[in-house]
Every structure is written in structure tokens, then in C-alpha cells.
Scaffold this active site. Structure first.
Site, PDB file in Angstrom:
ATOM      1  N   LYS A  85     -26.742  21.454  -2.181  1.00  0.00           N
ATOM      2  CA  LYS A  85     -26.198  21.275  -0.823  1.00  0.00           C
ATOM      3  C   LYS A  85     -24.778  20.727  -0.884  1.00  0.00           C
ATOM      4  O   LYS A  85     -23.888  21.216  -0.201  1.00  0.00           O
ATOM      5  CB  LYS A  85     -27.084  20.297  -0.038  1.00  0.00           C
ATOM      6  CG  LYS A  85     -26.482  19.871   1.291  1.00  0.00           C
ATOM      7  CD  LYS A  85     -27.328  18.869   2.031  1.00  0.00           C
ATOM      8  CE  LYS A  85     -27.115  17.434   1.631  1.00  0.00           C
ATOM      9  NZ  LYS A  85     -25.928  16.787   2.222  1.00  0.00           N
ATOM     10  N   ASN A  86     -24.575  19.702  -1.715  1.00  0.00           N
ATOM     11  CA  ASN A  86     -23.279  19.031  -1.722  1.00  0.00           C
ATOM     12  C   ASN A  86     -22.175  19.852  -2.377  1.00  0.00           C
ATOM     13  O   ASN A  86     -21.000  19.487  -2.302  1.00  0.00           O
ATOM     14  CB  ASN A  86     -23.379  17.661  -2.401  1.00  0.00           C
ATOM     15  CG  ASN A  86     -24.079  16.641  -1.508  1.00  0.00           C
ATOM     16  OD1 ASN A  86     -24.402  16.943  -0.362  1.00  0.00           O
ATOM     17  ND2 ASN A  86     -24.295  15.448  -2.033  1.00  0.00           N
ATOM     18  N   ARG A  92     -21.457  14.836   8.675  1.00  0.00           N
ATOM     19  CA  ARG A  92     -20.190  14.257   8.270  1.00  0.00           C
ATOM     20  C   ARG A  92     -19.299  15.253   7.522  1.00  0.00           C
ATOM     21  O   ARG A  92     -18.085  15.283   7.713  1.00  0.00           O
ATOM     22  CB  ARG A  92     -20.464  13.029   7.401  1.00  0.00           C
ATOM     23  CG  ARG A  92     -19.208  12.331   6.946  1.00  0.00           C
ATOM     24  CD  ARG A  92     -19.504  11.100   6.142  1.00  0.00           C
ATOM     25  NE  ARG A  92     -18.325  10.679   5.401  1.00  0.00           N
ATOM     26  CZ  ARG A  92     -17.389   9.871   5.884  1.00  0.00           C
ATOM     27  NH1 ARG A  92     -17.499   9.380   7.091  1.00  0.00           N
ATOM     28  NH2 ARG A  92     -16.340   9.560   5.153  1.00  0.00           N
ATOM     29  N   CYS A 106     -25.355  10.591   8.210  1.00  0.00           N
ATOM     30  CA  CYS A 106     -26.411   9.623   7.910  1.00  0.00           C
ATOM     31  C   CYS A 106     -25.974   8.203   8.296  1.00  0.00           C
ATOM     32  O   CYS A 106     -24.826   7.830   8.097  1.00  0.00           O
ATOM     33  CB  CYS A 106     -26.702   9.600   6.403  1.00  0.00           C
ATOM     34  SG  CYS A 106     -27.802  10.891   5.841  1.00  0.00           S
ATOM     35  N   ARG A 149     -18.833   4.332   6.647  1.00  0.00           N
ATOM     36  CA  ARG A 149     -18.250   5.600   6.211  1.00  0.00           C
ATOM     37  C   ARG A 149     -16.945   5.944   6.934  1.00  0.00           C
ATOM     38  O   ARG A 149     -16.867   6.902   7.709  1.00  0.00           O
ATOM     39  CB  ARG A 149     -19.269   6.730   6.348  1.00  0.00           C
ATOM     40  CG  ARG A 149     -20.543   6.419   5.596  1.00  0.00           C
ATOM     41  CD  ARG A 149     -21.510   7.557   5.604  1.00  0.00           C
ATOM     42  NE  ARG A 149     -21.295   8.453   4.470  1.00  0.00           N
ATOM     43  CZ  ARG A 149     -22.103   9.465   4.184  1.00  0.00           C
ATOM     44  NH1 ARG A 149     -23.130   9.730   4.915  1.00  0.00           N
ATOM     45  NH2 ARG A 149     -21.866  10.210   3.137  1.00  0.00           N
ATOM     46  N   ASP A 209     -10.332   6.526   6.197  1.00  0.00           N
ATOM     47  CA  ASP A 209      -8.988   6.085   5.851  1.00  0.00           C
ATOM     48  C   ASP A 209      -8.418   6.827   4.635  1.00  0.00           C
ATOM     49  O   ASP A 209      -7.220   7.120   4.575  1.00  0.00           O
ATOM     50  CB  ASP A 209      -8.984   4.566   5.601  1.00  0.00           C
ATOM     51  CG  ASP A 209     -10.044   4.125   4.606  1.00  0.00           C
ATOM     52  OD1 ASP A 209     -11.171   4.662   4.662  1.00  0.00           O
ATOM     53  OD2 ASP A 209      -9.762   3.269   3.749  1.00  0.00           O
ATOM     54  N   LEU A 210      -9.276   7.161   3.679  1.00  0.00           N
ATOM     55  CA  LEU A 210      -8.771   7.805   2.460  1.00  0.00           C
ATOM     56  C   LEU A 210      -8.290   9.233   2.743  1.00  0.00           C
ATOM     57  O   LEU A 210      -7.329   9.705   2.134  1.00  0.00           O
ATOM     58  CB  LEU A 210      -9.852   7.828   1.372  1.00  0.00           C
ATOM     59  CG  LEU A 210     -10.411   6.449   0.994  1.00  0.00           C
ATOM     60  CD1 LEU A 210     -11.557   6.585  -0.001  1.00  0.00           C
ATOM     61  CD2 LEU A 210      -9.303   5.571   0.401  1.00  0.00           C
ATOM     62  N   LYS A 219      -9.918   4.069  -3.862  1.00  0.00           N
ATOM     63  CA  LYS A 219     -11.366   4.032  -4.043  1.00  0.00           C
ATOM     64  C   LYS A 219     -11.820   5.474  -4.252  1.00  0.00           C
ATOM     65  O   LYS A 219     -11.227   6.388  -3.672  1.00  0.00           O
ATOM     66  CB  LYS A 219     -11.959   3.470  -2.744  1.00  0.00           C
ATOM     67  CG  LYS A 219     -13.437   3.364  -2.700  1.00  0.00           C
ATOM     68  CD  LYS A 219     -13.861   2.707  -1.387  1.00  0.00           C
ATOM     69  CE  LYS A 219     -15.364   2.497  -1.413  1.00  0.00           C
ATOM     70  NZ  LYS A 219     -15.852   1.866  -0.203  1.00  0.00           N
ATOM     71  N   ASP A 242     -27.353   8.943  -4.412  1.00  0.00           N
ATOM     72  CA  ASP A 242     -28.302   9.852  -3.762  1.00  0.00           C
ATOM     73  C   ASP A 242     -29.664   9.904  -4.465  1.00  0.00           C
ATOM     74  O   ASP A 242     -30.584  10.563  -3.975  1.00  0.00           O
ATOM     75  CB  ASP A 242     -27.713  11.274  -3.686  1.00  0.00           C
ATOM     76  CG  ASP A 242     -26.618  11.382  -2.641  1.00  0.00           C
ATOM     77  OD1 ASP A 242     -26.433  10.435  -1.863  1.00  0.00           O
ATOM     78  OD2 ASP A 242     -25.945  12.439  -2.614  1.00  0.00           O
ATOM     79  N   ARG A 250     -32.688  18.548   6.037  1.00  0.00           N
ATOM     80  CA  ARG A 250     -31.242  18.641   5.837  1.00  0.00           C
ATOM     81  C   ARG A 250     -30.915  18.897   4.370  1.00  0.00           C
ATOM     82  O   ARG A 250     -29.853  19.457   4.075  1.00  0.00           O
ATOM     83  CB  ARG A 250     -30.561  17.338   6.275  1.00  0.00           C
ATOM     84  CG  ARG A 250     -30.582  17.126   7.781  1.00  0.00           C
ATOM     85  CD  ARG A 250     -29.757  15.924   8.156  1.00  0.00           C
ATOM     86  NE  ARG A 250     -28.511  15.912   7.410  1.00  0.00           N
ATOM     87  CZ  ARG A 250     -27.910  14.816   6.960  1.00  0.00           C
ATOM     88  NH1 ARG A 250     -28.398  13.642   7.223  1.00  0.00           N
ATOM     89  NH2 ARG A 250     -26.786  14.907   6.276  1.00  0.00           N
TER      90      ARG A 250
HETATM   91  C1  UD1 Z   1     -20.721  12.533  -0.706  1.00  0.00           C
HETATM   92  C2  UD1 Z   1     -22.091  13.193  -0.651  1.00  0.00           C
HETATM   93  C3  UD1 Z   1     -23.186  12.144  -0.448  1.00  0.00           C
HETATM   94  C4  UD1 Z   1     -23.063  11.051  -1.517  1.00  0.00           C
HETATM   95  C5  UD1 Z   1     -21.647  10.498  -1.576  1.00  0.00           C
HETATM   96  C6  UD1 Z   1     -21.439   9.516  -2.731  1.00  0.00           C
HETATM   97  C7  UD1 Z   1     -21.705  15.386   0.284  1.00  0.00           C
HETATM   98  C8  UD1 Z   1     -21.894  16.325   1.427  1.00  0.00           C
HETATM   99  N1  UD1 Z   1     -22.126  14.136   0.457  1.00  0.00           N
HETATM  100  O1  UD1 Z   1     -20.521  11.924   0.554  1.00  0.00           O
HETATM  101  O2  UD1 Z   1     -24.449  12.794  -0.517  1.00  0.00           O
HETATM  102  O3  UD1 Z   1     -23.968  10.013  -1.211  1.00  0.00           O
HETATM  103  O4  UD1 Z   1     -20.696  11.571  -1.753  1.00  0.00           O
HETATM  104  O5  UD1 Z   1     -21.760  10.125  -3.931  1.00  0.00           O
HETATM  105  O6  UD1 Z   1     -21.191  15.760  -0.748  1.00  0.00           O
HETATM  106  N2  UD1 Z   1     -15.010   5.860   1.949  1.00  0.00           N
HETATM  107  C9  UD1 Z   1     -14.021   5.112   2.510  1.00  0.00           C
HETATM  108  N3  UD1 Z   1     -13.010   5.776   3.161  1.00  0.00           N
HETATM  109  C10 UD1 Z   1     -12.966   7.125   3.256  1.00  0.00           C
HETATM  110  C11 UD1 Z   1     -13.989   7.889   2.641  1.00  0.00           C
HETATM  111  C12 UD1 Z   1     -14.999   7.211   1.990  1.00  0.00           C
HETATM  112  O7  UD1 Z   1     -14.019   3.882   2.452  1.00  0.00           O
HETATM  113  O8  UD1 Z   1     -12.019   7.654   3.862  1.00  0.00           O
HETATM  114  C13 UD1 Z   1     -16.108   5.148   1.250  1.00  0.00           C
HETATM  115  C14 UD1 Z   1     -17.486   5.429   1.831  1.00  0.00           C
HETATM  116  O9  UD1 Z   1     -17.742   4.614   2.960  1.00  0.00           O
HETATM  117  C15 UD1 Z   1     -18.374   5.093   0.661  1.00  0.00           C
HETATM  118  C16 UD1 Z   1     -17.542   5.535  -0.536  1.00  0.00           C
HETATM  119  O10 UD1 Z   1     -16.203   5.626  -0.072  1.00  0.00           O
HETATM  120  O11 UD1 Z   1     -18.579   3.711   0.592  1.00  0.00           O
HETATM  121  C17 UD1 Z   1     -17.955   6.867  -1.129  1.00  0.00           C
HETATM  122  O12 UD1 Z   1     -17.989   7.832  -0.102  1.00  0.00           O
HETATM  123  P1  UD1 Z   1     -17.674   9.360  -0.378  1.00  0.00           P
HETATM  124  O13 UD1 Z   1     -17.637   9.617  -1.838  1.00  0.00           O
HETATM  125  O14 UD1 Z   1     -16.494   9.753   0.438  1.00  0.00           O
HETATM  126  O15 UD1 Z   1     -18.967  10.052   0.232  1.00  0.00           O
HETATM  127  P2  UD1 Z   1     -19.069  11.448   0.958  1.00  0.00           P
HETATM  128  O16 UD1 Z   1     -18.059  12.382   0.407  1.00  0.00           O
HETATM  129  O17 UD1 Z   1     -19.120  11.243   2.429  1.00  0.00           O
END
Ligand code: UD1
Length: 430
Positions: free
Chosen positions: A22-23, A102, A126, A131, A134-135, A172, A317, A409
Site C-alpha cells: 500500500k505504502n 493523509r 489515522c 502529523r 512543516d517539512l 527530521k 507500522d 484500508r
Molecule cells: C508513512 C507511512 C506510514 C508510516 C510512516 C512512518 C505511507 C502512506 N504512510 O507515513 O504508514 O507509519 O511513514 O514510517 O507511506 N512529520 C513532521 N512534519 C512533517 C511530516 C512528518 O513532523 O511535515 C513527522 C510525523 O508527525 C512523524 C514523523 O515525522 O512523527 C514521520 O512521519 P512520516 O515519515 O512523514 O510519515 P508518513 O509519510 O505520513
């Protein structure tokens, strides 16, 4: 609303075919917005999130043709889907659609790169933490975009002549923001170097697909990725990589119930850290032709401490599922979550099955019990819900999991895959 009824106690034996990830499928589908040619994806899983994204992409003008599923001897299906976005019909991704998933926020990258502008609602998804985005904002700003938040939307605008390659290091690691930067920088002028990039296999899969479309990306899978911008991308044919989270989930289920299962169509190297943890817990896991064989010993589960980390660390996950496994260990284990701050919602539900878990900040202490007993439980998010299924498979008596739309999902034909291996699992539609 559908529920899943499980009668626990049976060992799992047989073959479980692993679906496309899925991801990986989600960002690959979104990449179709980058070209007016057809992007063909094979091994696309049939999941609620994929179908949701199909609707969202349709709104942006992507024409989608799904080739019927083919059934293989091991019970697996495979779907091939063709995506063609001749012209972008709409550069706005509305709240009603983005709030459901998302990952649909990620359309901001290709829309901005191809059309020079995008208006995308801030995401939902979720309920496992705040979440933020900013990045994404910082990364796209580094490529020259003007980013402004207005009424729950992000308005993004590229400079005249398009995005401009740049050096940008994430403060990050973010999987989604790395995907978006790869897509946006592929059509930028000049070279982009991303530091502290996510190293997840799904990032590598997206980079491989973009390269097949004519992009010039190197270093995917390491924390420094270089993208030389090109003026246009073409169509391609690409096979979605196997789902490492589904793989790990079933491996943990077998470790928990006991039995002998071959997970077909997957690759052990996608989840080394999780496999190592499962082995330390006492299951035998080996690479076999075209998959992985897992032999579980049920009652003889050893306690193992894990800490979730970005790839190649233990995946967040799989955290809930591993905690499910540890509830039956012969001793005390600790599970520490470092990626999402609110990802312990399964703790209360596992407790309903008789698990002994106490939380202290981001660490759960799990005291293994000799038996779990079936109970009504509620799915709270995608991965948490499958930990309840695993718990139910190992519990005595009946477990009824409600709110299974969370499972739909991310887990394709879960009840069918488990039933073929001897589990008693049925879906009840009210
Ligand atoms: C993806 C996966 C999800 C998995 C996650 C971490 C998909 C569809 N989803 O989610 O299943 O659990 O990676 O392996 O691929 N963050 C910030 N600012 C941002 C973006 C992220 O602070 O702009 C933080 C998030 O809150 C979190 C961390 O970075 O604490 C990691 O998030 P991220 O790797 O972005 O997760 P997703 O890509 O949403």
C-alpha cells in the site's frame, strides 16, 4: 458496519500470498500526475486507501483503467492499473477528499511541478499523532515555491519558469516529504540534493519508477538523494514492491499461534530488523524461493525489547503487532515508540483480551501471560486493528473486532488469507 469474528487457538499452516505494498502503491499512483503519458502499475493491492486515491486522482483529471484480477495457484491476485493524466483538470485537492487519507496530500508535489500551482487541503488520516506538514512546506520552499496557509488549505506557487533545484536537508526523517521532494525535484530546473532523506524501500520503489519515466535520481535508499531535473517525464510500466508490513504482520501471527507458513511473493531483505526480532522471539524464519518460511512454536515465545525507528530500524507500522506477540511471551518486554506520539491505542484493547501492559511515556512494558481470552474489541487505527486480529487468533474462544474499516484500508482479503491457513475468521456484515 462490518465486524470480524475470530475463534482463536488454531495454528496457521499453508501459504499466504503477500500483496503489493500500500505504502508504495500510493506514491506511485500519485506520480502519474507528472506525465501526460500512461503509467502502468502492476501488483496494485485492492484496498480502501487505493480505491480512495483512485477517486482523488480522477478529480485531478487522471483517467484510470483497471485490468481484471488474475488468480494464481497460491490464491494470490494481481491487479494492473493504467493511469493517464493527459491534462490536469483541477489543481485543487479539496478537504472532503484529503481528510480521508493523509497520503493524498502528496499530490501537492507533482501538481506544483507540472502546473506551477496547487491548492491542497491540510490532511487528516489515522489519529496517531499530530502529523504536521512543516517539512513539506520547508522542502518545497527550498525549491523556490511560495507556500501560504489559508483557510485550512496550502496554496503553493512555483516561480515563473518552474521549481528550481536546491540543496535541502530535512531536520527530521519523513517518508511522505521525501516522496514529495522526489516528485517535485524531478521536474525542477537544475540539481536537487536531499539530505536526511527517508531510506524506506517504498522511497526506492518510487525513485525506480520515476527513473523508468525518465527522471535522473541517484542515491535512493541512502540518506542523500540527488535529483537532476528534466523537462518532462514519460509513461512507464512498473511493478509495486511487496508489502513488508503485511509480510511482518503474518510472520508475527505465525510466531504467535504456532504453525508453518510460507509467505509467498515477498522478500526477506525488506524487513531485516523485524525478522531479527521475530527470530529472537523464538520463531524460525528463512528465505525460500519466492518468499519467506516462518515456523512458529506458539507457547515458547521469548520476550524481546524493540524501539521503532525510521528504516532500517524496526518499523512503527509493525509496533502494535509485535506488542500483540509479546503479550504471550515468557517474561517482560518493552516496546518504545519514537515515530508517532499517540500510537498506543491498541494497549487498552489488547488488555481486554487479558494482556498485561503498562505505559510510561513512549514505552510500553508488557508482562507476558500464559493465555489470552477472546473478547469484543474495537479497531482504532490501521495497524492497531491487525494487532487485535493477531491477539484474537491466539486467544481462547471468540474475539469480535468491530470497526474493521480500518483493516480494509491496508490488509487485502485478510480473512480469506488466514482462513486458507486453518484459522477461524469470518466477516460479519450487519
Ligand atoms: C508513512 C507511512 C506510514 C508510516 C510512516 C512512518 C505511507 C502512506 N504512510 O507515513 O504508514 O507509519 O511513514 O514510517 O507511506 N512529520 C513532521 N512534519 C512533517 C511530516 C512528518 O513532523 O511535515 C513527522 C510525523 O508527525 C512523524 C514523523 O515525522 O512523527 C514521520 O512521519 P512520516 O515519515 O512523514 O510519515 P508518513 O509519510 O505520513
Amino acid at each position: 458496519m462490518d465486524r470480524i469474528r475470530i475463534v482463536g487457538g488454531n495454528a496457521l499452516n499453508g501459504i499466504i500470498p503477500i500483496s503489493g505494498a500500500k505504502n508504495a502503491a500510493l506514491p506511485l499512483m500519485i506520480a502519474s500526475l507528472l506525465t501526460s503519458d500512461t503509467l502502468t502499475l502492476e501488483n496494485v493491492p485492492h484496498l480502501a486507501d487505493v480505491e480512495g486515491l483512485i477517486r482523488i486522482l480522477g478529480n485531478h483529471g487522471v483517467d484510470i483503467a483497471v485490468n481484471g484480477r488474475r488468480e494464481h495457484q497460491d490464491g494470490s491476485y494481481s491487479r494492473t492499473v493504467h493511469f493517464t493524466c493527459r491534462t490536469v483538470a483541477d489543481t485543487t485537492a479539496p478537504y472532503e477528499l484529503v481528510s480521508k487519507m493523509r497520503a493524498s496530500f502528496w499530490v501537492i508535489g507533482p501538481l506544483l511541478a507540472r502546473e506551477g500551482q496547487a491548492r491542497v487541503s491540510l490532511p487528516g488520516g489515522c489519529a496517531i499523532g499530530t502529523r504536521p506538514v512543516d517539512l513539506f512546506i520547508e522542502g518545497l520552499t527550498a525549491l523556490g515555491a511560495e507556500m501560504e496557509i489559508d483557510g485550512g488549505y496550502i496554496n503553493a506557487k512555483a516561480p515563473k519558469g518552474g521549481l528550481i533545484g536546491a540543496r535541502y536537508t530535512f531536520p527530521k526523517v519523513s517518508v511522505g516529504a521525501t516522496h514529495v521532494m522526489l516528485m517535485a525535484a524531478s521536474l525542477a530546473r537544475g540539481t536537487t540534493v536531499i539530505g536526511n532523506a527517508a531510506r524506506e524501500p517504498e522511497v526506492v520503489d518510487l525513485a525506480n519508477c520515476l527513473n523508468a519515466m525518465g527522471a535522473k535520481i541517484s542515491g535512493a535508499g541512502t540518506s542523500s538523494i540527488t535529483i537532476e531535473g528534466v523537462t518532462s517525464l514519460s509513461g512507464a510500466r512498473h511493478r509495486v514492491l511487496p508489502d513488508r508490513i503485511e509480510t511482518g504482520t503474518y510472520a508475527m501471527a505465525v510466531a504467535m499461534t504456532g504453525g508453518d507458513v510460507t509467505l509467498s511473493g515477498t522478500d526477506i531483505t525488506l524487513l531485516d530488523t523485524a525478522i531479527e526480532a521475530i527470530r529472537r522471539a523464538g520463531a524460525e524464519v528463512s528465505a525460500v524461493d519466492g518468499g519467506i518460511r516462518v515456523i512458529g512454536h506458539g507457547d515458547a515465545i521469548r520476550p524481546v525489547d524493540i524501539v521503532t525507528e525510521p528504516f532500517p530500524g524496526f518499523p512503527t507500522d509493525l509496533q502494535a503487532q509485535f506488542m500483540g506477540l509479546m503479550t504471550r511471551a515468557n517474561g517482560v518486554s518493552h516496546v518504545t515508540e519514537t515515530i508517532f506520539e499517540n500510537r498506543f491505542m491498541h494497549v487498552q484493547e489488547l488488555a481486554r483480551l487479558g494482556a498485561k501492559i503498562t505505559l510510561s511515556g513512549q514505552t510500553a512494558r508488557i508482562e507476558g501471560v500464559t493465555r489470552l481470552r477472546g473478547a469484543p474489541v474495537m479497531a482504532t487505527d490501521l495497524r492497531a486493528s491487525v494487532s487485535l486480529v493477531i491477539g484474537g487468533l491466539a486467544a481462547e474462544g471468540e474475539t469480535m473486532v468491530s470497526r474493521v474499516y480500518h483493516l480494509d484500508r491496508g490488509f487485502e482479503r485478510l480473512e480469506e488469507k488466514l482462513t486458507r491457513c486453518g484459522a477461524i475468521v469470518e466477516r460479519i456484515s450487519d
